[in-house]
Enzyme design. Structure first.
Site, PDB file in Angstrom:
ATOM      1  N   ARG A  77       0.852  -1.197   0.000  1.00 55.29           N
ATOM      2  CA  ARG A  77       0.000   0.000   0.000  1.00 55.29           C
ATOM      3  C   ARG A  77       0.885   1.242   0.000  1.00 55.29           C
ATOM      4  O   ARG A  77       1.857   1.322   0.740  1.00 55.29           O
ATOM      5  CB  ARG A  77      -0.898  -0.019   1.231  1.00 55.29           C
ATOM      6  CG  ARG A  77      -1.895   1.109   1.323  1.00 55.29           C
ATOM      7  CD  ARG A  77      -2.692   0.997   2.606  1.00 55.29           C
ATOM      8  NE  ARG A  77      -3.527  -0.193   2.635  1.00 55.29           N
ATOM      9  CZ  ARG A  77      -3.965  -0.768   3.751  1.00 55.29           C
ATOM     10  NH1 ARG A  77      -3.613  -0.288   4.939  1.00 55.29           N
ATOM     11  NH2 ARG A  77      -4.733  -1.839   3.692  1.00 55.29           N
ATOM     12  N   ARG A 146      -1.549   6.721   9.640  1.00 54.61           N
ATOM     13  CA  ARG A 146      -1.737   6.186   8.293  1.00 54.61           C
ATOM     14  C   ARG A 146      -1.748   7.333   7.269  1.00 54.61           C
ATOM     15  O   ARG A 146      -1.489   8.492   7.602  1.00 54.61           O
ATOM     16  CB  ARG A 146      -3.044   5.399   8.232  1.00 54.61           C
ATOM     17  CG  ARG A 146      -3.101   4.197   9.193  1.00 54.61           C
ATOM     18  CD  ARG A 146      -2.145   3.081   8.809  1.00 54.61           C
ATOM     19  NE  ARG A 146      -2.283   1.896   9.659  1.00 54.61           N
ATOM     20  CZ  ARG A 146      -3.117   0.894   9.460  1.00 54.61           C
ATOM     21  NH1 ARG A 146      -3.961   0.930   8.430  1.00 54.61           N
ATOM     22  NH2 ARG A 146      -3.141  -0.143  10.272  1.00 54.61           N
ATOM     23  N   LYS A 230      -3.604   1.814  14.926  1.00 53.08           N
ATOM     24  CA  LYS A 230      -3.514   2.743  13.807  1.00 53.08           C
ATOM     25  C   LYS A 230      -4.156   4.078  14.172  1.00 53.08           C
ATOM     26  O   LYS A 230      -5.049   4.153  15.023  1.00 53.08           O
ATOM     27  CB  LYS A 230      -4.194   2.152  12.575  1.00 53.08           C
ATOM     28  CG  LYS A 230      -5.654   1.780  12.770  1.00 53.08           C
ATOM     29  CD  LYS A 230      -6.171   1.014  11.564  1.00 53.08           C
ATOM     30  CE  LYS A 230      -7.579   0.481  11.808  1.00 53.08           C
ATOM     31  NZ  LYS A 230      -8.052  -0.364  10.699  1.00 53.08           N
ATOM     32  N   LYS A 232      -5.632   7.726  12.249  1.00 53.32           N
ATOM     33  CA  LYS A 232      -6.033   8.245  10.940  1.00 53.32           C
ATOM     34  C   LYS A 232      -6.357   9.734  11.028  1.00 53.32           C
ATOM     35  O   LYS A 232      -7.099  10.167  11.909  1.00 53.32           O
ATOM     36  CB  LYS A 232      -7.238   7.469  10.413  1.00 53.32           C
ATOM     37  CG  LYS A 232      -6.936   5.995  10.178  1.00 53.32           C
ATOM     38  CD  LYS A 232      -8.138   5.233   9.632  1.00 53.32           C
ATOM     39  CE  LYS A 232      -7.769   3.788   9.332  1.00 53.32           C
ATOM     40  NZ  LYS A 232      -8.914   3.020   8.796  1.00 53.32           N
ATOM     41  N   CYS A 453     -14.929  -3.310   0.005  1.00 56.35           N
ATOM     42  CA  CYS A 453     -13.531  -3.663   0.293  1.00 56.35           C
ATOM     43  C   CYS A 453     -13.130  -4.862  -0.562  1.00 56.35           C
ATOM     44  O   CYS A 453     -13.982  -5.542  -1.130  1.00 56.35           O
ATOM     45  CB  CYS A 453     -13.377  -3.973   1.779  1.00 56.35           C
ATOM     46  SG  CYS A 453     -14.147  -5.535   2.267  1.00 56.35           S
ATOM     47  N   CYS A 459      -7.913 -11.098   1.545  1.00 53.36           N
ATOM     48  CA  CYS A 459      -7.888 -10.495   2.875  1.00 53.36           C
ATOM     49  C   CYS A 459      -8.070 -11.569   3.938  1.00 53.36           C
ATOM     50  O   CYS A 459      -9.061 -12.316   3.934  1.00 53.36           O
ATOM     51  CB  CYS A 459      -8.968  -9.436   3.022  1.00 53.36           C
ATOM     52  SG  CYS A 459      -9.009  -8.699   4.676  1.00 53.36           S
ATOM     53  N   CYS A 498     -16.075  -8.096   6.366  1.00 55.15           N
ATOM     54  CA  CYS A 498     -15.921  -8.328   7.802  1.00 55.15           C
ATOM     55  C   CYS A 498     -16.301  -7.042   8.527  1.00 55.15           C
ATOM     56  O   CYS A 498     -16.545  -6.019   7.885  1.00 55.15           O
ATOM     57  CB  CYS A 498     -14.476  -8.753   8.130  1.00 55.15           C
ATOM     58  SG  CYS A 498     -13.314  -7.380   8.256  1.00 55.15           S
ATOM     59  N   CYS A 502     -13.452  -1.262   6.444  1.00 53.03           N
ATOM     60  CA  CYS A 502     -12.533  -0.571   5.545  1.00 53.03           C
ATOM     61  C   CYS A 502     -13.238   0.267   4.478  1.00 53.03           C
ATOM     62  O   CYS A 502     -12.704   1.282   4.047  1.00 53.03           O
ATOM     63  CB  CYS A 502     -11.593  -1.583   4.886  1.00 53.03           C
ATOM     64  SG  CYS A 502     -10.442  -2.339   6.052  1.00 53.03           S
TER      65      CYS A 502
END
Length: 638
Positions: A77, A146, A230, A232, A453, A459, A498, A502
């Protein structure tokens, strides 16, 4: 000085990953050692550190064979603040996707590119090529800041958009890991891009206001353990919610004066969508307004928020480790107070803002300096060549011929900008010749506002399908809307395989969240402009029951919506109890009982407002109220 360990967890055993970070020698090991080993995978410890370098180890579940080793591969990424992709980087990514990847690229919902299908033996060459082409993957994943988002529109005559780009890039630089591990491992110690860092950013990183910096540490802001989870950030402008600002840990909103000069930033904090099924202590949360900071203090403010989460975020339970839980547990007032201690001064009052609107900037537009930009809709962000649709070829040809920069959008689309008007026809021809549409009016309206996603097959967290399933699901929804008399109706639909969120399904008007193979939790009631969280309506809907589930809800929406009311606003207004009551008593429409088409009339705005107030006070629909008034006034016998 603020203490650097939260008293409530000081005597509790930190999570396993905290130990892995501590023993990594600032993100070097065991990645550096295992990269040299002749294997096709990394160990579990190395996988956790590899994330900080921008890569996830995955396996292709479509290729699993019992008794055989998994088909291990890697997703990479990019770190692309504000979605910026220079032309040379795009061409490198395109080449790498063919040479080492699966021949596609994917625009992420955080404005980066993902490459899929890379083998371990090609990982170093891939990352090195990206860095040497003005790109980076450092910090695109892992427990740190991120990719910093910003509105992708290249409006050169609207200074606030330029400020948003500038500060998104500067904040990304401020919070970039300072360890030399990235360049040591992937470029043998050579820092390919040698541009001098902005002295203001360097000074801000080193400046220790009130405990925000660790002195004599390779990571002055993050320290040895980096962040609990994470983090953001986005920077946007008043009114522009193309960035889903309420879903971010930290949002800064550009505030200018009457002369279009930057004065400071409004601050939101505490948004986040990741959750776990059947774990009520995990939840999606919308960010809160926190205050305002002058431009000269903005970098210290960012450090203060990061330090608060760094030092007080939960390092024991990773499900409880995001900033949203800290603010939820503390309350906004305590959080604001702690940020002010780190900042060394009080925050100012939040500045008034206009209503937020979602924008996608598709189609041809003027950018304000005589040049043009064009936004291209990309289904689920997947840049590929398939049949007559040759998007990957088209984008490559345009970049090669016209050397255009690109901005990726938060809705995983793509914008070419700085286009000379005389080149518009030639660019349009390349798009058309490759089956690519640049007219947003010709994009299916459900597809235009949908996101999904990647999910299966790569994934590791996916419970069920998402990207591969959503095209057929959108077609089924469109067919059902047509059936019940809602042709051309559209709303925001998002799907994930899930509950980690995302594709941000918890802000959608209709959200699908994978809960079992071929089954989804359904969320309803988000707003078209992504300013309100949706709520879970059904925990596990088998996808083969989609039509029978949605039909009564759509019919109720058709019968009882207010003028120009969106589907999400309708669900939030009437509430789930009323939707369930209608659905339980609903009888599927047939040719004999199908509701006749409604007739619409227009009333003046001031009359509409009064009607709405009276209808609400009397517990009636506006349609019924108008019918009663007309019957009485005209003395009609019905």
């Amino acid at each position: 000085m603020v203490k650097s360990a939260p008293p409530e967890i000081a005597n509790r055993k930190p999570s396993k990953i905290e130990g892995i970070k501590e023993n990594s020698n600032f993100l070097r090991e065991p990645v550096a050692t295992e990269l040299l080993e002749d294997t096709n995978r990394f160990s579990e410890k190395a996988i956790q550190i590899l994330k900080f370098h921008g890569s996830y180890q995955q396996d292709n579940r479509d290729n699993r064979v019992k008794g055989q080793e998994k088909d291990y591969q890697f997703m990479l990424r990019t770190r692309s603040p504000g979605g910026f992709i220079p032309p040379q980087l795009y061409l490198t990514l395109d080449k790498l996707s063919n040479e080492y990847g699966n021949n596609t690229m994917r625009v992420t919902t955080r404005q980066g590119f993902q490459l899929h299908g890379i083998l371990k033996k090609n990982l170093k060459a891939t990352i090195a090529a990206i860095v040497k082409s003005m790109g980076s993957t450092l910090g695109a994943c892992g427990d740190l800041n991120r990719n910093v988002m910003a509105p992708p529109a290249p409006f050169k005559n609207q200074p606030e958009y330029q400020y948003a780009w500038e500060y998104a890039n500067n904040i990304a630089d401020l919070l970039t890991p300072q360890t030399g591990a990235y360049y040591e491992i992937w470029l043998d110690g050579e820092k390919a891009i040698s541009g001098e860092e902005d002295p203001e950013i360097k000074a801000a990183r080193e400046r220790n206001g009130n405990g925000t910096v660790f002195h004599d540490n390779p990571e002055p802001i993050y320290g040895t353990h980096y962040m609990p989870r994470k983090f953001k950030i986005c920077v946007t402008v008043p009114g522009d919610n193309s960035v889903d600002l309420y879903t971010q840990d930290l949002t800064l909103v550009v505030i200018t004066n009457d002369k279009d000069e930057l004065e400071g930033f409004d601050i939101f904090a505490g948004g986040g969508l990741g959750r776990t099924h059947n774990k009520e202590e995990t939840f999606a949360r919308a960010a809160d307004p926190i205050g305002y900071v002058a431009k000269e203090d903005v970098y210290d403010l960012v450090k203060a928020v990061v330090a608060t989460q760094r030092d007080y975020g939960d390092r024991v339970n990773r499900r409880h480790a995001r900033l949203k839980y800290l603010i939820n547990d503390w309350g906004v007032e305590k959080f604001q107070s702690m940020v002010e201690k780190y900042l060394g001064k009080p925050l100012e009052a939040f500045k008034p803002l206009p209503e937020w609107k979602y924008k996608d900037f598709l189609g041809w537009n003027e950018q304000g300096d005589g040049k043009l930009f064009v936004g291209i809709s990309i289904d689920n962000g997947r840049v590929k060549d398939e049949g007559s649709f040759q998007l990957k070829t088209a984008v490559r040809e345009i970049v090669e011929q016209f050397n255009l920069p690109i901005r990726l959008t938060p809705n995983h689309n793509l914008i070419f900008y700085d286009i000379d008007p005389e080149n518009q026809i030639a660019i349009e021809k390349i798009l058309k010749d490759n089956g690519v549409n640049s007219n947003p009016e010709k994009v299916n309206s459900l597809v235009r506002y949908a996101m999904a996603c990647p999910a299966l097959p790569t994934c590791g967290l996916a419970i069920t399908e998402s990207e591969r399933a959503i095209p057929s699901i959108l077609q089924r929804i469109e067919k059902l809307l047509n059936k019940v008399g809602l042709k051309n109706e559209h709303f925001v639909i998002r799907m994930t395989g899930c509950p980690n969120g995302c594709a941000r399904p918890y802000m959608a008007e209709l959200g699908f969240v994978g809960s079992a193979p071929e089954a989804y939790q359904i969320w309803l009631g988000g707003s078209p402009n992504q300013t309100r969280l949706a709520e879970p309506y059904v925990n596990k809907l088998p996808i083969n029951e989609l039509e029978s589930f949605l039909e009564p809800i759509f019919v109720y929406f058709r019968n009882s919506r207010e003028q120009e009311e969106s589907f999400g606003d309708f669900c939030a207004r009437v509430g789930f109890d009323e939707i369930r009551k209608f659905s339980e008593n609903y009888k599927p429409e047939t040719s004999n009982n199908k509701r006749k088409p409604s007739h619409r009339i227009t009333v003046r705005n001031e009359i509409y407002t009064h009607l709405k107030e009276i209808a609400n006070s009397q517990g009636k629909s506006m349609t019924d109220l108008v019918n009663e008034a007309v019957v009485e006034y005209l003395n009609i016998k019905c």
